[in-house]
Design an enzyme around this catalytic site. Sequence first.
Site, mmCIF file in Angstrom:
data_model
loop_
_atom_site.group_PDB
_atom_site.id
_atom_site.type_symbol
_atom_site.label_atom_id
_atom_site.label_comp_id
_atom_site.label_asym_id
_atom_site.label_seq_id
_atom_site.Cartn_x
_atom_site.Cartn_y
_atom_site.Cartn_z
ATOM 1 N N HIS A 107 1.049 -1.228 -0.013
ATOM 2 C CA HIS A 107 0.167 -0.045 0.137
ATOM 3 C C HIS A 107 0.826 1.391 0.006
ATOM 4 O O HIS A 107 1.821 1.315 0.745
ATOM 5 C CB HIS A 107 -1.160 -0.083 1.078
ATOM 6 C CG HIS A 107 -0.597 0.209 2.559
ATOM 7 N ND1 HIS A 107 -0.482 1.411 2.950
ATOM 8 C CD2 HIS A 107 0.026 -0.640 3.498
ATOM 9 C CE1 HIS A 107 0.071 1.375 4.305
ATOM 10 N NE2 HIS A 107 0.361 0.121 4.671
ATOM 11 N N GLU B 245 -5.406 1.790 1.928
ATOM 12 C CA GLU B 245 -5.229 0.685 2.794
ATOM 13 C C GLU B 245 -5.700 1.033 4.268
ATOM 14 O O GLU B 245 -6.248 0.305 5.097
ATOM 15 C CB GLU B 245 -3.920 0.188 2.556
ATOM 16 C CG GLU B 245 -3.613 -1.329 3.372
ATOM 17 C CD GLU B 245 -2.981 -1.067 4.631
ATOM 18 O OE1 GLU B 245 -2.505 -2.116 5.336
ATOM 19 O OE2 GLU B 245 -2.841 0.138 5.248
#
Length: 511
Positions: free
Chosen positions: A269, A313
Amino acid sequence: MAQSSRTWRRRLLAAGTAVVVGVVVAAPPAQATGGGSGAFQSWLVRKAVTANGVLHHLKELQKISDRNGGNRASGSPGYNKSVDYAEKVLRKAGYRTSRQAFDFQTFLINTPSELDRVAPAPGALEHRIMSYSGSADVTAPASVPMGDQFGCTAAAFGPANVGTIVLISRGTCPFGDKALAAAAAGAAAIVVYNNTTGALAGTLGNTFTADFAAVGITQALGQELVAQVPGGLTLRVRTDTFRGMATTENLLAESRWGNPNNVVMAGAHLDSVPEGPGINDNGSGSGAILEVAEQMRLLHPKNKVRFALWGAEESNLVGSTYYIANLPQAERDKIALYLNFDMVGSPNYVRFVYDGDNSAFPPGTGSAVGPPGSGAIEALFHDYFESQGLASAETPFSGRSDYGPFIAAGVDIPSGGLFTGAELVKTEAEAAVYGGTAGVAYDVCYHQACDTINNVSRKAIDEMSDAVAHAVVTYAFDTRSLGAPTNGPASGSTAPAGGGGGLHDDHEYAS
């Protein structure tokens, strides 16, 4: 004139043989690569991948954060600039890139939160605001739940909790459930204390919309405050946040070579939390992906390689969840495996490998079921570390990072990855095996403003980026080992008793 290291690395990869620019390069020792198809290519790429290469990307992400409000949270200018930078790197390396936009419920901190003890012994208290907390400025007596310490239901609260700041233990139910139950009972705010060592950086969940404040504290501080409640404890909680819809993007990059019906995916992420620049979490994983992708650019893999840098995320895996949910079944079926790299540069690190076969952390102990093939991925990492004379240990296959949507029921894509630890505390046994400092968090700056370029271990990045390269390149050339049987911890695992990495509390709903 001496050649630059990057020129040498480019020529090394371009040769693809034992002769590079007129210099004979010795073949790698078999134990260093694990043998099999892709072994030599793995060695070549690992020779080209360097800590300096990863750190170059981390320095660029730090600059982006510095120029854009001190963070790279999804939906912010800092994140958008991070995507621009990563896409430029990947395109220059020859990959086909695409962006996938999606909307999500964002959470931003307008000003730093405060937790103060007003009486007795006034002073500021160490804490972490919980993601998706509402805004409040409350000074009130402290209390504990009247029913049980976990505060999960209305029955846990009573008249004595009305108008108070309630001290609640982590455990049994999601943090958002605790907050909703306390708010419904008339509490003014909650302070959740950990049920293990280390700081508590939790989330109420991106569906939490109540205008109610929640912060997290350590177990030790929580126990101290609870003991003061009978004698009269007054606290102040102040939070100043924004919650609303925003648009952000995933960034995908695909190799021009390889079987499009057998796709090897590797991801990390790209977003940070709003509190800071997120250079370890998760610039380190993103930087490792970018460095490995750059150094693989001259290979012609047998399988299609797809790199993913996920957005949102930190808002509960929104980007990776969106990707899987919108991927047709026929395209899902082409994904041979997914590798996830979330935090690979922790300053007080351990070489954690996701427990894909559930041998160390069975389902029901905070670990999700690993789809078939996940144990083989775990074994590949352990065996690689063993070949390098390095210890490794399992961390729960919790599903609390971007591999979660890939292993979800009905998707069942073999997955695995690496992790160097977050907010939990390194044990004496771990310090004896891996070095570092016992009694200190793997990452003392986890989800804080101090997660800067100075918050990463160069040694960890060097070791872990080589492991990233080995796995990606190995599977880029041969995925047949996914079908190999596994039985218990892989031979390379040297985890101390009870070893296991810190779960990512930012995604912890079932606390």
